[in-house]
Motif scaffolding. Structure first.
Motif, mmCIF file in Angstrom:
data_model
loop_
_atom_site.group_PDB
_atom_site.id
_atom_site.type_symbol
_atom_site.label_atom_id
_atom_site.label_comp_id
_atom_site.label_asym_id
_atom_site.label_seq_id
_atom_site.Cartn_x
_atom_site.Cartn_y
_atom_site.Cartn_z
ATOM 1 N N ASN A 76 -47.551 11.811 37.369
ATOM 2 C CA ASN A 76 -46.425 11.252 37.055
ATOM 3 C C ASN A 76 -45.729 13.003 36.669
ATOM 4 O O ASN A 76 -45.653 13.668 35.395
ATOM 5 C CB ASN A 76 -46.349 10.543 35.704
ATOM 6 C CG ASN A 76 -44.790 10.135 35.782
ATOM 7 O OD1 ASN A 76 -43.673 10.674 36.524
ATOM 8 N ND2 ASN A 76 -44.620 9.952 34.453
ATOM 9 N N ILE A 91 -44.244 12.128 25.043
ATOM 10 C CA ILE A 91 -45.270 11.657 26.455
ATOM 11 C C ILE A 91 -46.663 11.798 25.854
ATOM 12 O O ILE A 91 -46.823 12.377 24.476
ATOM 13 C CB ILE A 91 -45.057 13.053 27.730
ATOM 14 C CG1 ILE A 91 -46.213 14.054 26.996
ATOM 15 C CG2 ILE A 91 -43.799 13.028 28.038
ATOM 16 C CD1 ILE A 91 -45.723 15.216 28.061
ATOM 17 N N TYR A 125 -53.003 11.943 33.996
ATOM 18 C CA TYR A 125 -52.216 11.590 33.110
ATOM 19 C C TYR A 125 -50.908 11.292 32.222
ATOM 20 O O TYR A 125 -51.200 11.520 31.281
ATOM 21 C CB TYR A 125 -52.750 9.715 33.293
ATOM 22 C CG TYR A 125 -54.014 9.000 33.656
ATOM 23 C CD1 TYR A 125 -53.586 7.966 35.172
ATOM 24 C CD2 TYR A 125 -55.059 9.462 33.703
ATOM 25 C CE1 TYR A 125 -54.394 7.979 36.403
ATOM 26 C CE2 TYR A 125 -56.012 8.096 35.186
ATOM 27 C CZ TYR A 125 -55.439 8.192 36.142
ATOM 28 O OH TYR A 125 -56.503 7.689 36.792
ATOM 29 N N ARG A 128 -47.291 9.990 30.498
ATOM 30 C CA ARG A 128 -47.088 9.404 30.283
ATOM 31 C C ARG A 128 -46.144 9.506 29.919
ATOM 32 O O ARG A 128 -46.401 9.689 27.905
ATOM 33 C CB ARG A 128 -47.687 7.774 29.833
ATOM 34 C CG ARG A 128 -48.969 7.894 31.097
ATOM 35 C CD ARG A 128 -48.412 7.097 31.994
ATOM 36 N NE ARG A 128 -47.865 5.493 31.756
ATOM 37 C CZ ARG A 128 -47.283 5.182 32.554
ATOM 38 N NH1 ARG A 128 -46.778 5.724 33.653
ATOM 39 N NH2 ARG A 128 -45.880 3.872 32.306
ATOM 40 N N VAL A 172 -43.849 7.939 26.239
ATOM 41 C CA VAL A 172 -43.789 7.342 24.592
ATOM 42 C C VAL A 172 -42.280 7.237 24.372
ATOM 43 O O VAL A 172 -41.739 8.320 24.109
ATOM 44 C CB VAL A 172 -44.260 7.851 24.099
ATOM 45 C CG1 VAL A 172 -44.870 7.221 23.093
ATOM 46 C CG2 VAL A 172 -46.326 8.307 24.469
ATOM 47 N N GLU A 228 -50.001 2.603 25.998
ATOM 48 C CA GLU A 228 -50.308 3.515 26.870
ATOM 49 C C GLU A 228 -52.174 3.868 26.879
ATOM 50 O O GLU A 228 -52.677 3.825 27.690
ATOM 51 C CB GLU A 228 -49.613 4.875 26.456
ATOM 52 C CG GLU A 228 -48.127 4.553 26.930
ATOM 53 C CD GLU A 228 -48.265 4.266 28.267
ATOM 54 O OE1 GLU A 228 -48.315 4.516 29.620
ATOM 55 O OE2 GLU A 228 -46.506 3.998 28.652
ATOM 56 N N THR A 250 -54.047 1.316 28.226
ATOM 57 C CA THR A 250 -53.729 0.358 29.694
ATOM 58 C C THR A 250 -54.729 2.160 29.862
ATOM 59 O O THR A 250 -55.647 1.591 31.386
ATOM 60 C CB THR A 250 -52.585 1.643 29.975
ATOM 61 O OG1 THR A 250 -51.548 0.785 29.433
ATOM 62 C CG2 THR A 250 -52.642 1.122 32.046
ATOM 63 N N ILE A 251 -54.861 2.881 29.916
ATOM 64 C CA ILE A 251 -56.030 3.326 30.640
ATOM 65 C C ILE A 251 -57.186 2.911 29.739
ATOM 66 O O ILE A 251 -58.437 3.449 30.945
ATOM 67 C CB ILE A 251 -55.596 4.925 29.177
ATOM 68 C CG1 ILE A 251 -54.687 5.963 30.291
ATOM 69 C CG2 ILE A 251 -57.399 6.302 29.982
ATOM 70 C CD1 ILE A 251 -55.025 6.719 31.693
#
Length: 262
Positions: free
Chosen positions: A72, A201, A216, A218, A220, A242, A245-246
């Motif tokens: 991403n 992010i 990664y 991501r 936010v 987030e 998840t990691i």
């Protein structure tokens, strides 16, 4: 060096720093839900991984190249090419510092908040390598002047990178749910992003093998219709989600060596 560390350094460190080891064991046992022996193995692996990323950082200072696969990354590119400043949230998961040696912000300055108590050699190496990627360090200070520097950078349309999982200076916190329990994150990073209405992010740089990391990127986000205090809390919870998840994917790469949860 990895092998010597695994056989000699890590066991020695575990014996000397039992409190830190137990904090990681509790994280594995209570937050990740592993059994007793698996929690012990994972806590040992955690210390080994931490030693690896410390060695990797000094290897990077010496000029060794690492492969960073980006997930991403177009989100970072889009924001860095825009006119507005934005916030990058980091944490003591993986090796975020690796991102500073590979990300290049060509359109705008990149300001990163760093702990001012590091050794002189570490700070000099950081400064040398960061300068090659248009990155400027803002060091934490007792008088909290770093807050004004970050605020000014965002006002000028620049990038500001802030650790968002440890409390420096101000004791104000925001409560979040992380891995099934309440945890306190520092209020400052989320309040700053909310106050400046800056896009935010999270970046996680996770070790995969000896010479390879995965980055990664991501988003936010919080509902812009919420009141400021509510939006700040929602932003903090979004970051915690987030991070969770990691950590579910890389449980051994959590490097907070104290009782993070009550």
């Amino acid at each position: 060096m990895y092998a010597v560390m695994a056989v000699f350094v890590v066991p020695f460190y575990i014996v000397l720093r039992r409190k830190a080891f137990m904090a990681i064991w509790h994280y594995m046992r209570q937050r990740q839900g592993f059994g007793r022996w698996k929690s012990f193995r994972m806590a040992y692996l955690n210390h080994y991984r931490f030693g690896q990323v410390v060695l990797d950082r000094f290897a990077m200072y010496a000029g060794i190249k690492f492969q960073l696969d980006r997930v991403n990354n177009e989100l970072f590119t889009e924001l860095s090419n825009g006119d507005e400043g934005f916030v990058i949230l980091s944490c003591h998961v993986g090796c975020y510092e690796m991102a500073g040696y590979t990300f290049t912000a060509t359109q705008k300055p990149y300001n990163t908040l760093v702990y001012g108590g590091e050794t002189q050699s570490v700070m000099e190496n950081r400064r040398r390598l960061f300068a090659m990627h248009n990155i400027r360090m803002i060091t934490t200070s007792d008088d909290m002047s770093h807050i004004f520097e970050m605020n000014n950078a965002l006002a000028n349309g620049q990038i500001v990178s802030i650790p968002a999982d440890r409390i420096f200076g101000s004791t104000r916190t925001v409560e979040c749910q992380l891995l099934g329990a309440k945890a306190n994150l520092p209020l400052g990073p989320f309040a700053l992003a909310t106050q400046r209405e800056a896009k935010t992010i999270a970046i996680f740089v996770m070790k995969e093998s000896a010479y390879r990391y995965t980055v990664y990127v991501r988003p936010v986000q919080a509902d812009p219709q919420l009141k400021r205090n509510e939006r700040t809390a929602a932003l903090a919870q979004a970051f915690a989600t987030e991070m969770e998840t990691i950590l579910k994917k890389y449980p051994e790469q959590w490097y907070n060596y104290y009782e993070f949860w009550d």
